[in-house]
Design a protein around this motif. Structure first.
Motif, PDB file in Angstrom:
ATOM      1  N   ALA A 280       3.817   3.205  -2.674  1.00 46.33           N
ATOM      2  CA  ALA A 280       3.392   2.441  -2.439  1.00 46.33           C
ATOM      3  C   ALA A 280       3.200   1.514  -2.981  1.00 46.33           C
ATOM      4  CB  ALA A 280       2.520   3.284  -0.919  1.00 46.33           C
ATOM      5  N   ILE A 281       2.550   0.078  -2.473  1.00 49.85           N
ATOM      6  CA  ILE A 281       1.679  -0.902  -3.673  1.00 49.85           C
ATOM      7  C   ILE A 281       1.371  -1.564  -2.636  1.00 49.85           C
ATOM      8  CG2 ILE A 281       2.189  -2.554  -4.948  1.00 49.85           C
ATOM      9  CD1 ILE A 281       5.080  -0.845  -4.038  1.00 49.85           C
ATOM     10  N   GLY A 282       0.132  -1.533  -2.866  1.00 47.90           N
ATOM     11  CA  GLY A 282      -1.108  -2.356  -2.452  1.00 47.90           C
ATOM     12  C   GLY A 282      -2.505  -2.461  -3.397  1.00 47.90           C
ATOM     13  N   ASP A 283      -3.556  -2.978  -2.819  1.00 48.13           N
ATOM     14  CA  ASP A 283      -4.712  -3.528  -4.171  1.00 48.13           C
ATOM     15  C   ASP A 283      -5.450  -2.485  -3.549  1.00 48.13           C
ATOM     16  OD1 ASP A 283      -6.120  -3.116  -0.990  1.00 48.13           O
ATOM     17  OD2 ASP A 283      -5.973  -5.806  -0.625  1.00 48.13           O
ATOM     18  N   GLY A 284      -7.075  -2.293  -4.222  1.00 44.83           N
ATOM     19  CA  GLY A 284      -8.045  -1.699  -4.241  1.00 44.83           C
ATOM     20  C   GLY A 284      -8.207  -0.933  -2.984  1.00 44.83           C
ATOM     21  N   ALA A 285      -8.043  -1.504  -1.940  1.00 45.43           N
ATOM     22  CA  ALA A 285      -8.419  -1.437  -0.432  1.00 45.43           C
ATOM     23  C   ALA A 285      -8.905   0.510   0.111  1.00 45.43           C
ATOM     24  CB  ALA A 285      -8.666  -2.007   0.948  1.00 45.43           C
ATOM     25  N   LEU A 286      -9.962   1.244   0.145  1.00 51.03           N
ATOM     26  CA  LEU A 286     -10.109   2.638   0.261  1.00 51.03           C
ATOM     27  C   LEU A 286      -9.274   2.663   1.707  1.00 51.03           C
ATOM     28  CD1 LEU A 286     -12.890   3.211  -1.666  1.00 51.03           C
ATOM     29  CD2 LEU A 286     -11.320   3.286  -3.170  1.00 51.03           C
ATOM     30  N   GLY A 287      -9.512   2.554   2.377  1.00 48.94           N
ATOM     31  CA  GLY A 287      -8.927   2.476   3.809  1.00 48.94           C
ATOM     32  C   GLY A 287      -7.807   3.098   3.490  1.00 48.94           C
ATOM     33  N   PHE A 288      -6.229   1.858   3.212  1.00 48.48           N
ATOM     34  CA  PHE A 288      -5.172   2.140   3.612  1.00 48.48           C
ATOM     35  C   PHE A 288      -4.951   3.635   2.384  1.00 48.48           C
ATOM     36  CE2 PHE A 288      -1.270   1.372   1.149  1.00 48.48           C
ATOM     37  CZ  PHE A 288      -0.129   1.991   1.873  1.00 48.48           C
ATOM     38  N   TRP A 289      -5.419   3.769   1.155  1.00 55.78           N
ATOM     39  CA  TRP A 289      -5.078   4.567   0.672  1.00 55.78           C
ATOM     40  C   TRP A 289      -5.584   6.211   1.185  1.00 55.78           C
ATOM     41  CZ3 TRP A 289      -1.469   3.428  -2.758  1.00 55.78           C
ATOM     42  CH2 TRP A 289      -1.800   2.171  -2.902  1.00 55.78           C
ATOM     43  N   THR A 290      -7.040   5.971   1.449  1.00 54.15           N
ATOM     44  CA  THR A 290      -7.119   7.515   2.147  1.00 54.15           C
ATOM     45  C   THR A 290      -6.302   7.975   3.291  1.00 54.15           C
ATOM     46  OG1 THR A 290      -9.480   6.686   1.912  1.00 54.15           O
ATOM     47  CG2 THR A 290      -9.033   8.422   3.580  1.00 54.15           C
ATOM     48  N   ALA A 291      -5.838   6.650   4.356  1.00 52.10           N
ATOM     49  CA  ALA A 291      -4.630   6.907   5.089  1.00 52.10           C
ATOM     50  C   ALA A 291      -3.434   7.214   4.990  1.00 52.10           C
ATOM     51  CB  ALA A 291      -4.711   5.841   6.552  1.00 52.10           C
ATOM     52  N   LEU A 292      -2.875   6.870   3.888  1.00 53.41           N
ATOM     53  CA  LEU A 292      -1.706   6.774   3.502  1.00 53.41           C
ATOM     54  C   LEU A 292      -1.472   9.259   2.287  1.00 53.41           C
ATOM     55  CD1 LEU A 292       0.976   5.617   1.815  1.00 53.41           C
ATOM     56  CD2 LEU A 292      -0.025   5.793   0.053  1.00 53.41           C
ATOM     57  N   ARG A 293      -2.927   8.913   2.049  1.00 47.81           N
ATOM     58  CA  ARG A 293      -2.570  10.383   1.471  1.00 47.81           C
ATOM     59  C   ARG A 293      -2.885  11.506   3.165  1.00 47.81           C
ATOM     60  NH1 ARG A 293      -7.396   8.046  -2.046  1.00 47.81           N
ATOM     61  NH2 ARG A 293      -6.180   7.177  -3.798  1.00 47.81           N
ATOM     62  N   GLU A 294      -3.653  10.961   4.016  1.00 43.72           N
ATOM     63  CA  GLU A 294      -3.452  11.232   5.122  1.00 43.72           C
ATOM     64  C   GLU A 294      -1.571  12.097   6.314  1.00 43.72           C
ATOM     65  OE1 GLU A 294      -6.179  10.920   7.363  1.00 43.72           O
ATOM     66  OE2 GLU A 294      -8.117  10.508   6.251  1.00 43.72           O
ATOM     67  N   VAL A 295      -0.822  10.151   6.041  1.00 47.06           N
ATOM     68  CA  VAL A 295       0.192  10.571   6.572  1.00 47.06           C
ATOM     69  C   VAL A 295       0.891  11.084   5.816  1.00 47.06           C
ATOM     70  CG1 VAL A 295       1.181   8.938   8.457  1.00 47.06           C
ATOM     71  CG2 VAL A 295      -1.284   8.636   8.578  1.00 47.06           C
ATOM     72  N   PHE A 296       1.417   9.967   4.478  1.00 44.21           N
ATOM     73  CA  PHE A 296       2.152  10.482   3.675  1.00 44.21           C
ATOM     74  C   PHE A 296       1.815  11.541   2.384  1.00 44.21           C
ATOM     75  CE2 PHE A 296       3.916   6.632   6.575  1.00 44.21           C
ATOM     76  CZ  PHE A 296       5.252   6.969   7.059  1.00 44.21           C
ATOM     77  N   PRO A 297       1.903  12.051   2.142  1.00 40.60           N
ATOM     78  CA  PRO A 297       1.252  13.293   1.558  1.00 40.60           C
ATOM     79  C   PRO A 297       1.498  13.513   0.238  1.00 40.60           C
ATOM     80  CG  PRO A 297       1.831  14.907   3.066  1.00 40.60           C
ATOM     81  CD  PRO A 297       1.872  13.160   3.886  1.00 40.60           C
ATOM     82  N   THR A 298       3.299  13.193   0.179  1.00 42.77           N
ATOM     83  CA  THR A 298       3.656  12.671  -0.977  1.00 42.77           C
ATOM     84  C   THR A 298       4.003  11.467  -1.806  1.00 42.77           C
ATOM     85  OG1 THR A 298       6.221  12.901  -0.212  1.00 42.77           O
ATOM     86  CG2 THR A 298       4.757  14.955  -0.442  1.00 42.77           C
ATOM     87  N   THR A 299       3.599  10.432  -1.259  1.00 39.94           N
ATOM     88  CA  THR A 299       4.257   9.401  -1.552  1.00 39.94           C
ATOM     89  C   THR A 299       3.171   9.134  -2.647  1.00 39.94           C
ATOM     90  OG1 THR A 299       4.723   7.943   0.695  1.00 39.94           O
ATOM     91  CG2 THR A 299       3.953   6.639  -0.994  1.00 39.94           C
ATOM     92  N   GLN A 300       4.062   8.356  -3.953  1.00 39.62           N
ATOM     93  CA  GLN A 300       3.118   7.825  -5.304  1.00 39.62           C
ATOM     94  C   GLN A 300       2.397   6.723  -5.225  1.00 39.62           C
ATOM     95  OE1 GLN A 300       6.125   8.319  -8.251  1.00 39.62           O
ATOM     96  NE2 GLN A 300       4.230   9.356  -9.146  1.00 39.62           N
ATOM     97  N   GLU A 301       1.027   6.268  -5.367  1.00 40.77           N
ATOM     98  CA  GLU A 301       0.674   5.132  -5.657  1.00 40.77           C
ATOM     99  C   GLU A 301       0.819   4.633  -6.295  1.00 40.77           C
ATOM    100  OE1 GLU A 301      -3.727   6.015  -4.807  1.00 40.77           O
ATOM    101  OE2 GLU A 301      -3.044   7.512  -3.500  1.00 40.77           O
ATOM    102  N   GLN A 302       0.695   2.761  -6.236  1.00 42.75           N
ATOM    103  CA  GLN A 302       0.979   1.589  -7.532  1.00 42.75           C
ATOM    104  C   GLN A 302      -0.330   0.662  -6.826  1.00 42.75           C
ATOM    105  OE1 GLN A 302       2.123   1.293 -10.202  1.00 42.75           O
ATOM    106  NE2 GLN A 302       0.777  -0.950 -10.161  1.00 42.75           N
TER     107      GLN A 302
END
Length: 456
Positions: A280-302
């Motif tokens: 997943a690629i995105g800016d530093g908005a914490l809301g998205f990354w927190t939700a991503l870790r809950e819904v798609f836990p194996t997705t890496q972050e860029q």
């Protein structure tokens, strides 16, 4: 043709313009020369190019429209000839042809990017009784078409730029010419209703048969037009196993909260996106990354390097920004992760003493900024920024002054949806598509190159 010399044969301005347009018409094929070298009569209309003194105030645009009209006419006639040829062998009992020409439909104007263009569609007559009637509708001129798609795609931009419905006529007249018609307030209202219906149907489409490896996420604010200051549009774009980029989700949220993003991601999962994206690629908005870790836990972050660069530079004095920008580029342009870490350390040591807050913005996402090195080098240009979303809305989102006539929630979403659908047609597929099966199967990449483990 020789230009008239000063003296006995001096040309008036109208004559000179007439000669220029005549030459352009000959070059473009709109006008032909007779054997004696003089302009031939236009056989289709039994006239030669009109004198410049009787031309419109914008003769070049008029010439373009005439050329467009003739090209449309030729394309329609070619399509009709193909249809007639397909049924040429079919005859009635008395030997007459079944399908014949039957005049033209009434002339109508199509509003295009160069203004209105008059078109006439030929008709056919099917003489065979009792059979399913054959009719003719050109593929480029569907029934009831009044506006080219390029004109309809212009409307969302005008809206989000702050132009109200009542001002559309004036805006389009400035862009397409004073003869631009067909976009009254009622027409625009009807188009908005159609766009909302399209958006609702699109929002419910099934994703169960698709696999998306990369997703880009961003929250887009339309300050001049949205009815509520804290309302934004949450956008997710995905790249599938064939390298095609596609808009996956678009909805409004309260700022970029975790709950808003969680609802977007859960909806994707409900509609069939059951396999976690690889990255997943995105800016530093914490809301998205927190939700991503809950819904798609194996997705890496860029983290998006475009957003990160802007955030870091905004924390530096202007005198240091140009030099610092070059040093930031040295990080993400490095050929290997080791070289990127060297450039990263250099930036921290160079700017950390004087501007620790700027450096802190960079250091806090260090690992996530360098994730791209674990993916194929051919994909780096695509995955280091959230550019598919950022570039689409760039010229709109930078407006800060509110204008009158704020958009409702429905209109704002419909406009943003139309913008993304228009942009999606121009998105490039991923480079290195042959690497995608390796990404799916979990092949390890180091510094963008496939890593083959040596046998024990």
């Amino acid at each position: 043709a020789a230009w008239p010399r000063d003296g006995g044969g001096a040309a008036t301005a109208a004559e000179a313009m007439g000669q220029l347009l005549q030459g352009a018409a000959i070059a473009s094929g709109l006008l032909q020369l007779s054997p004696d070298g003089h302009p031939a009569t236009d056989l289709a209309h039994s006239r030669t190019l009109p004198d410049a003194s009787r031309l419109s105030p914008d003769p070049l645009t008029a010439l373009c429209r005439e050329g467009a009209r003739k090209l449309i006419e030729q394309a329609v006639e070619a399509e009709l000839a193909t249809l007639l040829a397909a049924f040429a062998e079919e005859r009635l009992d008395d030997g007459r042809a079944r399908l014949v020409r039957h005049g033209h439909l009434p002339e109508r104007e199509i509003l295009t990017g160069i203004g209105p263009v008059a078109v006439k569609v030929p008709r056919v007559r099917d003489r065979k009784p009792g059979a399913e009637r054959i009719s003719f509708t050109p593929s480029i001129l569907p029934r009831y078409l009044r506006k080219a798609k390029s004109v309809e795609e212009l409307l969302p931009w005008l809206y989000l730029k702050g132009v109200s419905t009542g001002d559309f006529g004036e805006a389009l007249a400035a862009l397409l010419g004073p003869d631009a018609k067909g976009l009254s307030a009622k027409t625009v209202t009807r188009l908005k209703a159609n766009w909302w219906s399209e958006y609702e149907a699109w929002e419910k489409r099934d994703l169960g048969t698709r696999r998306f490896l990369y997703i880009w996420a961003d929250g887009v604010y339309f300050k001049p037009r949205m009815a509520e200051e804290k309302q934004c549009v949450l956008v997710i774009v995905g790249a599938d196993e064939y390298g095609r980029k596609e808009l996956l989700a678009m909805t409004d949220g309260f700022r970029e909260s975790t709950q808003s993003w969680r609802e977007v991601l859960l909806d994707l999962k409900r509609r069939g996106l059951t396999q976690d994206p690889k990255l997943a690629i995105g800016d530093g908005a914490l809301g998205f990354w927190t939700a991503l870790r809950e819904v798609f836990p194996t997705t890496q972050e860029q983290r998006c390097w475009l957003h990160k660069t802007m955030n870091v530079l905004n924390a530096l004095p202007k005198s240091a920004q140009a030099r610092a920008k070059g040093h930031l580029h040295d990080i993400w342009q490095a050929g290997t992760k080791a070289e990127a870490n060297v450039a990263f350390n250099f930036f921290v040591e160079t700017y950390g003493v004087k501007w620790d807050k700027a450096v802190a913005k960079l250091v806090k996402d260090r690992a996530e900024l360098l994730t791209l090195y674990d993916y194929p080098a051919e994909h780096w240009k695509h995955i280091r920024t959230s550019n598919p979303i950022e570039s689409t809305f760039a010229t709109v989102r930078h407006r800060t002054r509110r204008t009158k006539g704020c958009l409702s929630r429905k209109t704002g979403l419909a406009m943003a949806f139309r913008l993304m659908m228009s942009a999606q047609k121009k998105w490039r597929r991923l480079d290195g598509r042959n690497r995608l099966p390796e990404v799916i199967s979990g092949v390890e990449f180091r510094d963008g190159v496939r890593h083959i483990q040596a046998a024990a």
